[in-house]
Design an enzyme around this catalytic site. Structure first.
Site, short mmCIF file in Angstrom:
data_model
loop_
_atom_site.label_atom_id
_atom_site.label_comp_id
_atom_site.label_asym_id
_atom_site.label_seq_id
_atom_site.Cartn_x
_atom_site.Cartn_y
_atom_site.Cartn_z
N GLN A 158 -4.95 -2.22 9.51
CA GLN A 158 -4.70 -3.53 8.91
C GLN A 158 -5.27 -4.64 9.79
OE1 GLN A 158 -3.38 -4.01 5.83
NE2 GLN A 158 -3.82 -6.18 6.07
N LYS A 178 0.84 -1.21 0.00
CA LYS A 178 0.00 0.00 0.00
C LYS A 178 0.87 1.24 0.00
CE LYS A 178 -3.75 -2.42 2.25
NZ LYS A 178 -4.19 -2.97 3.52
N ASP A 184 -11.29 1.90 3.69
CA ASP A 184 -11.49 0.45 3.54
C ASP A 184 -12.98 0.11 3.40
OD1 ASP A 184 -9.42 -1.39 3.37
OD2 ASP A 184 -8.97 -1.31 5.51
N1 GUN Z 1 -6.52 -7.66 5.78
C1 GUN Z 1 -6.71 -8.37 4.65
N2 GUN Z 1 -7.27 -7.59 3.70
C2 GUN Z 1 -7.44 -6.37 4.25
C3 GUN Z 1 -7.95 -5.14 3.75
O1 GUN Z 1 -8.39 -5.00 2.62
N3 GUN Z 1 -7.94 -4.10 4.63
C4 GUN Z 1 -7.47 -4.22 5.89
N4 GUN Z 1 -7.50 -3.15 6.68
N5 GUN Z 1 -6.98 -5.35 6.38
C5 GUN Z 1 -6.97 -6.42 5.55
#
Ligand code: GUN
Length: 290
Positions: free
Chosen positions: A97, A53, A120
């Site tokens: 996350q 990211k 998200d």
């Molecule tokens: N863990 C696995 N996929 C994601 C996601 O798209 N966002 C977040 N915050 N955690 C994750």
């Protein structure tokens, strides 16, 4: 004939579009969009996601910050960090996350994120808005799947879409989005208690697999000519690779792909689009705050 839903190429193209927009806005004197991420602990997959990211943010000209917190962080400390990010005027959007360590209540943490910065799309407010068809931040992976189907001109109206998996992050939102006006699929959601799974998957014109089990879907489960979307990401040891592993999906591609009309490869299918969706949501948050 089998064709690839090439997530890597599509992601590159969209990142270029975002980078152009950012360049033009910063040339006009605006600040760059700012995406932040919070990571608690040192889980390998989570660290990879966050690093990707960060890399993607820089590629499109965003400011990126990462809040790294130790595995022993208390829920209270995490909630305080979220409160800080909610109120920081320099930050357009942020993600926490997942998964979080067991001693932290994940839903309580998600509930604390300001819906206006929830890029998200995980907060109850955003999920509610999505289900109502209102303007919202759409969860990144489902949004990426929708983008791939759209950009490749896949016919969806009236098609039977079977979704394997009912997670809050993928299965549930993607089933909702594809059944709505615009995509107009007839959607069947399957999960661990589904009976006669194969009888259902064999009816799928579009099969979305987000079940989290390596190579679960085999050729006998797939209809000839189906569109196949594989959301799975699993690392398996592979001594022939430089890093000692390779990445496989929820589908046994070696035997399944030949039956399909379109397939998302793993890696390079849905994964790259997930990150791009996060960038798109951050742009949406940024534009609102300009
Ligand atoms: N863990 C696995 N996929 C994601 C996601 O798209 N966002 C977040 N915050 N955690 C994750």
């Amino acid at each position: 004939m089998l064709q690839l839903l090439d997530g890597k190429a599509t992601a590159l193209q969209i990142k270029e579009e975002i980078a152009n927009e950012v360049r033009s806005l910063t040339a006009q004197g605006h600040r760059a969009p700012h995406l932040a991420a919070v990571i608690v602990g040192t889980d390998g997959a989570s660290m990879t996601y966050v690093a990707n990211k960060e890399k993607a943010s820089h590629e499109v000209g965003f400011t990126s910050s990462v809040y790294r917190m130790s595995e022993t962080t208390t829920e209270k400390q995490l909630l305080e960090t979220i409160e800080f990010l909610n109120n920081d005027p320099d930050i357009d959007g942020f993600i926490v996350q997942l998964p979080l360590p067991k001693h932290i209540d994940e839903q309580r943490v998600i509930n604390a994120i300001s819906p206006d910065k929830d890029v998200d799309g995980f907060t109850p407010v955003n999920i509610g808005r999505m289900v109502l068809g209102e303007e919202c931040f759409t969860p990144a992976t489902p949004m990426g799947i929708c983008t791939l189907l759209r950009r490749y001109g896949i016919e969806t109206a009236g098609k039977h879409c079977v979704v394997l998996g009912r997670s809050n992050i993928v299965g549930t939102p993607v089933a909702n989005l594809l059944s709505r006006k615009g995509f107009d699929c007839t959607v069947t959601m399957c999960h661990s208690k589904t009976q006669n799974l194969k009888a259902l998957t064999l009816q799928a014109d579009i099969l979305v697999v987000a079940i989290g089990k390596a190579e679960f879907v085999t050729a006998d489960m797939v209809k000839e000519g189906a569109v196949l979307v594989d959301v799975g990401i699993h690392r398996v040891e592979d001594a022939t690779k430089k890093n000692g592993y390779r990445v496989i999906g929820d589908v046994k591609h070696g035997e399944v792909d030949a039956k399909c009309s379109w397939v998302t490869p793993v890696p390079g299918g849905v994964g790259p689009l997930t990150i791009v969706s996060l960038l798109q949501n951050t742009m949406q948050a940024y534009r609102k705050r300009l």
